[in-house]
Write an enzyme that holds these catalytic residues in place. Structure first.
Site, PDB file in Angstrom:
ATOM      1  N   SER A 101      -5.911  -9.470   0.446  1.00 61.06           N
ATOM      2  CA  SER A 101      -6.500  -9.418   1.776  1.00 61.06           C
ATOM      3  C   SER A 101      -5.947 -10.549   2.670  1.00 61.06           C
ATOM      4  O   SER A 101      -4.737 -10.706   2.772  1.00 61.06           O
ATOM      5  CB  SER A 101      -8.026  -9.471   1.634  1.00 61.06           C
ATOM      6  OG  SER A 101      -8.661  -9.125   2.818  1.00 61.06           O
ATOM      7  N   ASP A 218     -10.196   2.011   1.981  1.00 59.78           N
ATOM      8  CA  ASP A 218     -10.399   0.560   1.958  1.00 59.78           C
ATOM      9  C   ASP A 218     -11.684   0.139   2.684  1.00 59.78           C
ATOM     10  O   ASP A 218     -12.467  -0.647   2.174  1.00 59.78           O
ATOM     11  CB  ASP A 218      -9.175  -0.119   2.585  1.00 59.78           C
ATOM     12  CG  ASP A 218      -9.277  -1.622   2.549  1.00 59.78           C
ATOM     13  OD1 ASP A 218      -8.655  -2.240   1.680  1.00 59.78           O
ATOM     14  OD2 ASP A 218      -9.992  -2.204   3.400  1.00 59.78           O
ATOM     15  N   HIS A 273     -12.461  -1.898  -0.328  1.00 52.31           N
ATOM     16  CA  HIS A 273     -11.766  -3.171  -0.172  1.00 52.31           C
ATOM     17  C   HIS A 273     -12.053  -4.176  -1.287  1.00 52.31           C
ATOM     18  O   HIS A 273     -11.141  -4.773  -1.836  1.00 52.31           O
ATOM     19  CB  HIS A 273     -12.096  -3.790   1.187  1.00 52.31           C
ATOM     20  CG  HIS A 273     -11.223  -4.960   1.518  1.00 52.31           C
ATOM     21  ND1 HIS A 273      -9.857  -4.829   1.704  1.00 52.31           N
ATOM     22  CD2 HIS A 273     -11.493  -6.271   1.667  1.00 52.31           C
ATOM     23  CE1 HIS A 273      -9.346  -6.024   1.957  1.00 52.31           C
ATOM     24  NE2 HIS A 273     -10.308  -6.917   1.946  1.00 52.31           N
TER      25      HIS A 273
END
Ligand SMILES: *[C@@H]1O[C@H](CO)[C@@H](O)[C@H](O)[C@H]1NC(C)=O
Ligand SMILES: *[C@@H]1O[C@H](CO)[C@@H](O)[C@H](O)[C@H]1NC(C)=O
Ligand SMILES: *[C@@H]1O[C@H](CO)[C@@H](O)[C@H](O)[C@H]1NC(C)=O
Ligand SMILES: *[C@@H]1O[C@H](CO)[C@@H](O)[C@H](O)[C@H]1NC(C)=O
Length: 292
Positions: A101, A218, A273
């Site tokens: 990320s 995600d 995510h």
């Protein structure tokens, strides 16, 4: 190269092969750089996957800018991550980086400014590489009163650039302001000219393989294609990596890498995510083979 999930791998044969291999050759150390609002604890499962498939691998997840401190400006974080990463690198014949990320953007800053690095596989796990334009729950947590269409008022100011999220906030309707104010993503992606561009590109190009992992479920990275270097145009239509200006101009080396066959996209549906780093299917499909 594009890899998608079709077949199921055979975990036993795979672990067995890994065991045989490791008795012959040692594996390169793996360094994990965490994302926003998390820290090393969130990567224990990933470290276990690595240890099981590549026994004896030295896996390090830095406890640096964890949790709320991950909101600090990215150039500041890069300073400390660079030092930490360099200290492991110096003692190894090459390392692998897995950057999750926001951590992906930190890794890019580190590699751009570490001209003698020896990163072999650079693995970006659900990273907003082309920026972020979406009001996920993360955003509402930071800026509860703001909606995405107005966030540029904060982000594209000197004050705003002191918050990590603003460093890669990319409002497709405020292109001029973005180019003027973004002191992290715009220079890193070579969207603006600057004196360090060539040096940064040369440094980035020392990697052997670039692995881009992301997927449409995600839920945080917006558009999700930002994790494979795609992004919105001014109509909010996603333009894929190959048609982005920074790719066509080879502004930071992406096109060169791709022409070497060194860019691998691994798109996996069905992963939220915060599950990317603990999903065994993702590990086996997209990560495992690059950690030798
Ligand atoms: C790695 O796996 C071995 C064998 O299962 C185990 O003994 C060791 O504790 C593990 N190391 C880490 C850091 O998880
Ligand atoms: C792993 O690497 C770090 C940094 O180079 C080192 O301090 C540590 O001793 C290593 N651990 C093992 C088990 O080799
Ligand atoms: C270029 O790199 C130097 C040395 O790292 C740094 O001090 C300077 O701020 C950089 N300039 C830009 C425009 O990024
Ligand atoms: C892991 O990823 C696979 C592949 O898309 C998905 O089908 C599965 O639901 C995921 N598992 C978890 C626990 O997220």
């Amino acid at each position: 190269m594009e890899v998608s999930i079709i077949s199921c791998s055979k975990p036993f044969a795979f672990i067995w092969t890994a065991l045989l291999l490791s008795s012959v050759v040692g594996y390169r150390p793996v360094i994990i750089v965490h994302g926003i609002l998390d820290g090393p604890r969130q990567f224990e499962i990933l470290a276990r996957f690595i240890n099981e498939s590549h026994p004896g691998t030295n896996v390090t997840t830095f406890a640096l800018y964890d949790y709320i401190a991950s909101l600090k400006p990215l150039w500041q974080q890069v300073e400390d991550f660079r030092q930490a990463i360099n200290s492991i690198m110096k003692r190894a014949d090459g390392v692998h980086l897995i950057c999750f990320s926001q951590g992906g953007l930190i890794c890019r800053g580190v590699l751009a400014t570490l001209p003698k690095h020896n990163v072999h596989s650079l693995i970006f796990l659900a990273s907003p590489l082309a920026g972020q334009y979406g009001d996920s729950h993360y955003l509402r947590y930071f800026f509860p009163k703001f909606i995405k269409t107005r966030l540029y008022h904060i982000c594209y100011t000197g004050w705003g650039q002191k918050v990590s999220v603003c460093n890669y906030w990319n409002d497709p309707h405020q292109r001029e302001r973005y180019l003027q104010s973004s002191n992290y993503l715009a220079p890193l992606n070579g969207e603006i000219e600057h004196v360090n561009l060539t040096a940064w590109r040369d440094s980035f190009l020392r990697i052997h393989i670039l692995v881009l992992i992301g997927g449409n479920d995600d839920g945080v990275i917006t558009p999700w294609q930002s994790s494979i270097f795609g992004f919105y145009d001014s109509d909010e239509t996603v333009v894929e990596m190959e048609n982005q200006d920074y790719y066509r101009k080879d502004a930071f080396g992406l096109k060169t890498l791709d022409s070497r066959g060194a860019v691998v996209k691994c798109v996996v549906p069905g992963v939220q995510h915060t599950s990317w780093h603990s999903n065994l299917t993702v590990y086996q499909t997209c990560i495992d083979k690059w950690l030798t």
